[in-house]
Design a protein around this motif. Structure first.
Motif, short mmCIF file in Angstrom:
data_model
loop_
_atom_site.label_atom_id
_atom_site.label_comp_id
_atom_site.label_asym_id
_atom_site.label_seq_id
_atom_site.Cartn_x
_atom_site.Cartn_y
_atom_site.Cartn_z
N GLU A 128 0.81 -1.22 0.00
CA GLU A 128 0.00 0.00 0.00
C GLU A 128 0.85 1.27 0.00
O GLU A 128 0.31 2.38 -0.14
CB GLU A 128 -0.93 0.01 1.22
N SER A 129 2.17 1.12 0.14
CA SER A 129 3.04 2.30 0.18
C SER A 129 3.33 2.86 -1.21
O SER A 129 3.91 3.94 -1.32
CB SER A 129 4.37 1.96 0.87
N GLU A 130 2.97 2.14 -2.26
CA GLU A 130 3.21 2.62 -3.62
C GLU A 130 2.58 4.00 -3.81
O GLU A 130 1.40 4.21 -3.53
CB GLU A 130 2.64 1.64 -4.65
N GLY A 131 3.41 4.95 -4.24
CA GLY A 131 2.92 6.31 -4.48
C GLY A 131 2.89 7.18 -3.25
O GLY A 131 2.55 8.37 -3.34
N ALA A 132 3.25 6.65 -2.08
CA ALA A 132 3.25 7.45 -0.86
C ALA A 132 4.32 8.54 -0.95
O ALA A 132 5.31 8.41 -1.67
CB ALA A 132 3.48 6.58 0.37
N GLU A 133 4.11 9.61 -0.22
CA GLU A 133 5.05 10.73 -0.20
C GLU A 133 5.73 10.80 1.16
O GLU A 133 5.07 10.87 2.19
CB GLU A 133 4.33 12.04 -0.50
N ILE A 134 7.07 10.78 1.16
CA ILE A 134 7.85 10.94 2.38
C ILE A 134 8.53 12.31 2.31
O ILE A 134 9.16 12.64 1.31
CB ILE A 134 8.89 9.83 2.53
N SER A 135 8.38 13.09 3.38
CA SER A 135 8.87 14.46 3.37
C SER A 135 9.76 14.73 4.58
O SER A 135 9.54 14.18 5.65
CB SER A 135 7.70 15.46 3.37
N CYS A 136 10.74 15.57 4.35
CA CYS A 136 11.58 16.11 5.43
C CYS A 136 11.24 17.60 5.55
O CYS A 136 11.37 18.35 4.57
CB CYS A 136 13.05 15.91 5.11
N GLU A 137 10.80 18.00 6.75
CA GLU A 137 10.40 19.38 6.99
C GLU A 137 11.40 20.01 7.95
O GLU A 137 11.68 19.47 9.02
CB GLU A 137 9.00 19.42 7.60
N VAL A 138 11.93 21.16 7.57
CA VAL A 138 12.95 21.85 8.37
C VAL A 138 12.42 23.22 8.79
O VAL A 138 11.95 23.99 7.95
CB VAL A 138 14.26 22.01 7.58
N GLN A 139 12.50 23.49 10.10
CA GLN A 139 12.09 24.77 10.65
C GLN A 139 13.31 25.46 11.24
O GLN A 139 14.09 24.87 11.97
CB GLN A 139 11.03 24.57 11.74
N HIS A 140 13.44 26.75 10.88
CA HIS A 140 14.61 27.52 11.33
C HIS A 140 14.21 28.97 11.51
O HIS A 140 13.26 29.45 10.90
CB HIS A 140 15.75 27.40 10.30
N GLU A 141 14.96 29.67 12.39
CA GLU A 141 14.63 31.06 12.71
C GLU A 141 14.59 31.95 11.48
O GLU A 141 13.83 32.92 11.44
CB GLU A 141 15.65 31.62 13.70
N THR A 142 15.43 31.67 10.49
CA THR A 142 15.52 32.56 9.32
C THR A 142 14.42 32.30 8.30
O THR A 142 14.34 33.01 7.30
CB THR A 142 16.88 32.38 8.63
N LEU A 143 13.58 31.29 8.52
CA LEU A 143 12.56 30.92 7.54
C LEU A 143 11.20 31.45 7.95
O LEU A 143 10.76 31.25 9.08
CB LEU A 143 12.49 29.39 7.41
N SER A 144 10.51 32.10 7.01
CA SER A 144 9.14 32.54 7.28
C SER A 144 8.18 31.36 7.24
O SER A 144 7.11 31.40 7.86
CB SER A 144 8.72 33.60 6.26
N ARG A 145 8.54 30.31 6.51
CA ARG A 145 7.77 29.07 6.49
C ARG A 145 8.75 27.91 6.34
O ARG A 145 9.86 28.09 5.84
CB ARG A 145 6.74 29.06 5.37
N PRO A 146 8.40 26.71 6.81
CA PRO A 146 9.33 25.58 6.77
C PRO A 146 9.73 25.22 5.33
O PRO A 146 8.96 25.40 4.38
CB PRO A 146 8.54 24.44 7.42
N ILE A 147 10.96 24.68 5.20
CA ILE A 147 11.40 24.07 3.94
C ILE A 147 10.98 22.61 3.94
O ILE A 147 11.23 21.90 4.92
CB ILE A 147 12.92 24.19 3.77
N VAL A 148 10.35 22.15 2.87
CA VAL A 148 9.90 20.76 2.77
C VAL A 148 10.50 20.14 1.50
O VAL A 148 10.36 20.69 0.41
CB VAL A 148 8.36 20.67 2.74
#
Length: 505
Positions: A293-313
């Motif tokens: 059932e994992s076929e097509g699933a999306e795995i994401s790395c989300e990074v939050q930092h003081e210099t970012l107005s929104r997280p990098i994904v």
């Protein structure tokens, strides 16, 4: 200003007496403190007789306390000193004052046959607190600074931004938001583009509020010129039913505090990993065992930092490969020259061999930055797959053909949890993480972090060696493919370490 009211008696049965009730209003009390609601009375031309005396206190139409021969308390947190009644003191005490207790109170005194009453107002004050969530800014770009003011009451408040004592134009202050306890929060924003002239200059957030004893509260700070992180996600080939490790590579950020989250189809898979240890690069690992059932699933790395107005994904899609795929191709290639029985035998042999090979220990190449700058941190990462219990990783530095051991990373007992960066000496730190796989094997990820030095790192190579429990060397990987670039304080061209090494015989 206190208000004093004298109420004169009623003429009852031809007897004339005079009762005067006095209060001071308004009364101000700090949130959580003890508030005294003063109420005193006098009886003219006659002593106070307890047998003719009754006192009642009311708030919002409900009785709080009463005295008529004995004291009766109708609400917790209220008290009255009955011994003071004989001297004309009917004051009420509120303990641990809350915002909900702000309002008008009524003191009713009866000294038969006379009665008198008066109202006073209690104002509850809560002192604001100031916080600057982030002082990090990007040089030469529009930045948004925020000043968070919380926990104040009443709602009226003024917020001013200052630079070196001079007022700065800020965005209009939004309406304060009410908290469950009745206090308020508000956030003021300042948008500006910092330059080199702002470095080291004192910025201030100043608040004016009624609860402040001196009328104003100010927090001073200096800007932190930061750098936003660069984020990449590295994923292996996904094989159904086999646990694999993904790596999120976060580089070049400042300041050091950062949070990395892993998400599967947009849902966080684990608690954030926070890196407060002064490093400037970070590798985060995520173990994933795909099913059909994992076929097509999306795995994401989300990074939050003081210099970012929104997280990098950064994200990858799961596309499964099955173990029998390569075997079937081989069967098609040989089917024209051998019998069906031979094909079956060859296929079974290759399948067993490929399956056994997949279970054997393998190690990745060492991953690291291609350009090194003296004074900056670098991280080198090496991953061992299908490690048996007790497998360890060691690091060494090779320079001028001399091999100098650095550290041994012992992942035992980690149970899949990321271990903290362990200082090996003043120069190097090592982090190990053991991720359990099937049938007692595991993936071992080891990270070596250090600050680049010149000329100490000129021509140096770094080795990562995996060692089994019985002391056998399983694999040795070497990293030397980098360029040593001069820092801003030094001059001269970039140096390829390969060119700096002595010629091999």
């Amino acid at each position: 200003m206190g208000a004093r009211v004298g109420l004169f008696s009623l003429l009852l049965g031809g007897v004339c007496a005079q009762l005067e009730v006095m209060v001071d209003s308004p009364v101000a009390a700090q949130l959580g403190s003890q508030a005294l609601l003063p109420c005193t009375f006098t009886v003219a031309n006659a002593p106070i007789s307890p047998e003719y005396l009754a006192v009642h206190w009311y708030f919002q139409g409900q009785e709080l306390a009463s005295y008529d021969d004995s004291l009766s308390i109708s609400r917790p947190g209220v008290s009255m000193d009955t011994e003071q009644l004989a001297s004309g003191n009917a004051s009420l005490v509120l303990h641990n004052v809350t915002v909900s207790e702000q309002g008008a109170y009524r003191c009713l005194v009866i000294h038969s046959p006379d009665r008198g009453e008066q109202s006073l107002y209690l104002a509850v004050l809560a002192v604001p607190t100031i916080a600057i969530p982030s002082k990090a800014v990007l040089r030469g770009e529009p930045n948004l600074l925020k000043c968070s003011v919380s926990g104040f009451h009443p709602a009226d408040i003024a917020v001013t931004w200052l630079r070196a004592g001079e007022v700065l134009p800020a965005s209009p202050l939004p309406a304060p938001q009410r908290n469950p306890d009745g206090t308020f929060n508000v956030s003021s924003s300042l948008t500006f583009q910092p330059t080199e002239q702002d470095q080291g200059v004192a910025f201030s957030c100043q608040v004016q509020h009624a609860a402040l004893p001196r009328g104003a509260l100010q927090t001073d700070f200096q800007l932190v010129f930061g750098v936003s992180p660069m984020v990449n996600i590295h994923a292996p080939t996904f094989v159904q039913g086999k646990a694999q490790v993904l790596m999120c590579d976060v580089k070049g950020f400042y300041p050091e505090a950062i949070a990395v989250n892993w998400l599967l189809n947009g849902v966080r898979t684990e608690a954030p990993r926070v890196n407060p240890n002064g490093t400037f690069n970070l590798e985060s690992f995520y173990q994933f065992k795909p099913v059909a059932e994992s076929e097509g699933a999306e795995i994401s790395c989300e990074v939050q930092h003081e210099t970012l107005s929104r997280p990098i994904v950064r994200s990858v899609r799961v596309h499964l490969e099955y173990e029998g795929t390569q075997v079937s191709v081989i069967v098609l290639l040989v089917s024209g020259t051998v019998s069906a029985l031979a094909v079956a035998g060859v296929a079974f042999f290759l399948y067993k061999r490929s399956r056994a090979a997949r279970q054997m220990f393998t190690a990745s190449d060492i991953v690291g930055p291609k350009v090194w700058v003296p004074g900056e941190y670098v991280s080198l990462v090496c991953i061992g797959y299908h490690c048996s219990a007790g497998t360890e990783a060691t690091w060494a530095k090779c320079q001028n053909e001399e091999l100098m051991p650095i550290a041994r990373g012992d992942p035992s007992g980690s149970d899949g949890e990321e271990q903290p960066l362990v200082p090996i000496n003043s120069l190097y730190k090592v982090q190990t993480q053991m991720l359990p796989l099937d049938k007692g094997s595991a993936t071992l990820a080891t990270t070596l972090m250090f600050r680049v030095r010149s000329p100490e790192d000129l021509g140096a190579r770094y080795q990562c060696c995996f060692i089994s429990k019985d002391g056998r060397t399983l694999s040795t990987k070497e990293f030397g493919d980098y360029t040593l670039r001069p820092s801003a304080q030094t001059q001269g061209p970039a140096v390829d370490p390969a060119a700096a090494r002595p010629a091999e015989e």
